[in-house]
Design a protein around this motif. Structure first.
Motif, mmCIF file in Angstrom:
data_model
loop_
_atom_site.group_PDB
_atom_site.id
_atom_site.type_symbol
_atom_site.label_atom_id
_atom_site.label_comp_id
_atom_site.label_asym_id
_atom_site.label_seq_id
_atom_site.Cartn_x
_atom_site.Cartn_y
_atom_site.Cartn_z
ATOM 1 N N ARG A 29 78.560 -4.501 42.124
ATOM 2 C CA ARG A 29 78.784 -5.744 42.559
ATOM 3 C C ARG A 29 78.588 -6.942 41.743
ATOM 4 N NH1 ARG A 29 75.445 -6.045 48.265
ATOM 5 N NH2 ARG A 29 76.931 -4.625 49.553
ATOM 6 N N ALA A 55 80.476 -8.265 47.264
ATOM 7 C CA ALA A 55 80.160 -9.442 46.331
ATOM 8 C C ALA A 55 81.248 -10.276 46.105
ATOM 9 C CB ALA A 55 79.698 -8.913 44.977
ATOM 10 N N TYR A 80 66.407 -10.388 49.354
ATOM 11 C CA TYR A 80 67.616 -9.927 50.159
ATOM 12 C C TYR A 80 67.397 -8.429 49.904
ATOM 13 C CZ TYR A 80 72.496 -9.835 51.287
ATOM 14 O OH TYR A 80 73.514 -9.634 52.000
ATOM 15 N N GLY A 103 73.574 -10.107 45.705
ATOM 16 C CA GLY A 103 74.198 -9.120 46.423
ATOM 17 C C GLY A 103 73.930 -7.854 45.812
#
Length: 467
Positions: free
Chosen positions: A108, A166, A266, A408
């Protein structure tokens, strides 16, 4: 940031750019679909042409990202087809899906930065076409007698599907104004995330119709879809010149502590979503003795609901503030994880499924609200640096896009952690109870961090920025 115009870069004839030709000035390459001017914060520009172009790119971004997620999570479904004749125990299956998750998370970072280097449209075409490699490999190797090493290598290839997220999010972030980013990013990510549920539903259909001995039917169905997504992206998406070759944004975003704070949060939302999506069916089989058909009939529910509510989380964050929604969400995730721990200890399948489905829904809401926080944080950071108006908006767009690539990636590593923790828990005790207790503790820490950093005292003007 615009490149000089050459004779070979003259725009195509009017009408060749599907309604976006007004955006392609004399310095743009019509053939390459480069948009030279893009100012979504200008409401007049947005209403005249911006909204239409952004929506078209969003839809096509979702298509490619959706298929990417399906390919990335393919092994979590194929594991249900891998009976005793494959010679792989539950710990080995958890490790396979952990490898796919690990590679997808690691890729990503370069994928997110590739948008600035090559253009959003160009990289979407490349990344969609690359999905043919793991899909073709799976079509060849999915049979008893294939070595575990071979399956590991193919699991590495499937990681490219997870990396699409991403680049897709970084690209779409640049198309939308701040006031709509929560909704737009939620739609983009939710449409991609639902690829997990769709491939699980497709796996259920394959098992129900053809039996657990026909995994190649599931894999083969994705080959033409990948080709269609690649062609549509090539024909109808756009590149944005203002975000091209901005490698300095990556360095700046990496130096900002909020990139890493949001990465930590996240992990709790997206890391949980993708980790549970990969592991749910294996837990049902290994801990609760479900058959492949029984497990497949349940595994898609959580990812489906979690994907569908992600735009809701973004929309709530647009209205109420991302930090506030994220804080409430982590509190609720702690409660849902407590239900899962209790159900695992009591070996209560109905309670376990109920707790897990609620947890999936909350991961989706949290994904939407957490990503909404990022553009607002960097808009506030731009104001702290003394910037206003368009200068502040441009800085916020470039840094939030670069930051999203890193966030991400780190979030994806959360999926690795979940599958490795479950693998170890099953090795030691034969159940996932210990791992679920660890996840509960992580959600408590995430709630505390959200409150301390973004609610109790805020960061400069962050709270006023809608974070």
């Amino acid at each position: 940031m615009t490149a000089p115009t050459t004779a070979s870069e003259a725009p195509e004839a009017p009408g060749a750019l599907d309604g976006s030709e007004a955006l392609h000035g004399s310095g743009a390459s019509g053939r390459g679909r480069w948009i030279e001017h893009w100012d979504p914060e200008d409401e007049g520009f947005w209403e005249r042409t911006g909204r239409r172009v952004a929506r078209r790119n969003l839809v096509l971004s979702v298509v490619s990202e959706h298929i990417g997620f399906s390919v990335w999570s393919m092994f979590s479904v194929l594991a249900l087809f891998m009976g005793p004749e494959y010679g792989i125990d539950p710990a080995g299956k958890f490790f396979l899906v952990a490898v796919a998750s690990l590679v997808g998370a690691a890729l990503r970072v370069p994928y997110g930065f590739a948008v600035a280097r090559f253009g959003g449209r160009n990289w979407t075409v490349v990344s969609a076409a690359m999905l043919l490699a793991p899909t073709t490999a799976l079509l060849v190797v999915m049979e008893p007698g294939t070595s575990y090493t071979t399956f590991m290598l193919v699991a590495v290839l499937t990681g490219v599907g997870g990396a699409n997220f991403a680049s897709s999010m970084t690209n779409i972030n640049s198309f939308y104004p701040l006031r709509l980013k929560g909704w737009a990013l939620g739609m983009n990510a939710g449409g991609g995330n639902i690829g997990v549920a769709v491939v699980q539903l497709a796996g259920l259909l394959t098992i129900a119709v053809a039996g657990a001995a026909q995994p190649r039917l599931l894999v083969a169905a994705y080959l033409p879809l990948i080709v269609v997504a690649t062609v549509l992206s090539a024909r109808h998406m756009d590149n944005l010149s203002p975000v091209r070759n901005d490698t300095g944004a990556a360095r700046e975003a990496a130096r900002d502590r909020h990139t890493w704070i949001m990465s930590f949060l996240y992990i709790g939302t997206f890391g949980s979503f993708i980790g549970y999506s990969f592991a749910f069916g294996l837990v049902l089989q290994s801990q609760f003795g479900r058959t492949p058909l029984q497990a497949a009939s349940l595994t898609f529910i959580g990812p489906l609901l979690g994907s569908l509510v992600r735009p809701v989380g973004g929309r709530l964050a647009d209205r109420l503030g991302g930090a506030r929604v994220t804080l409430w969400n982590f509190g609720a995730m702690t409660g849902a994880a407590g239900i899962v721990v209790a159900a695992s200890m009591r070996e209560s399948l109905p309670l376990f499924i109920a707790g897990f489905v609620v947890l999936f829904v909350l991961t989706g809401l949290g994904n939407g609200s957490a990503f909404k926080m990022v553009p607002g944080i960097f808009r506030a950071r731009a104001r702290e640096a003394g910037l206003t108006g368009e200068a502040a908006a441009v800085r916020a767009r470039r840094l939030s896009g670069a930051s999203m690539a890193l966030i991400g990636a780190v979030g994806g590593f959360g999926g690795v952690g979940i599958n490795m923790a479950l693998r170890q828990s099953f090795i030691e005790s034969g159940t996932g109870t210990g791992a679920f207790a660890v996840f509960l503790g992580y959600y408590v820490v995430c709630a505390v961090v959200t409150w301390v950093v973004y609610m109790r005292r805020g960061v400069g003007g962050v709270r006023g920025a809608g974070v």
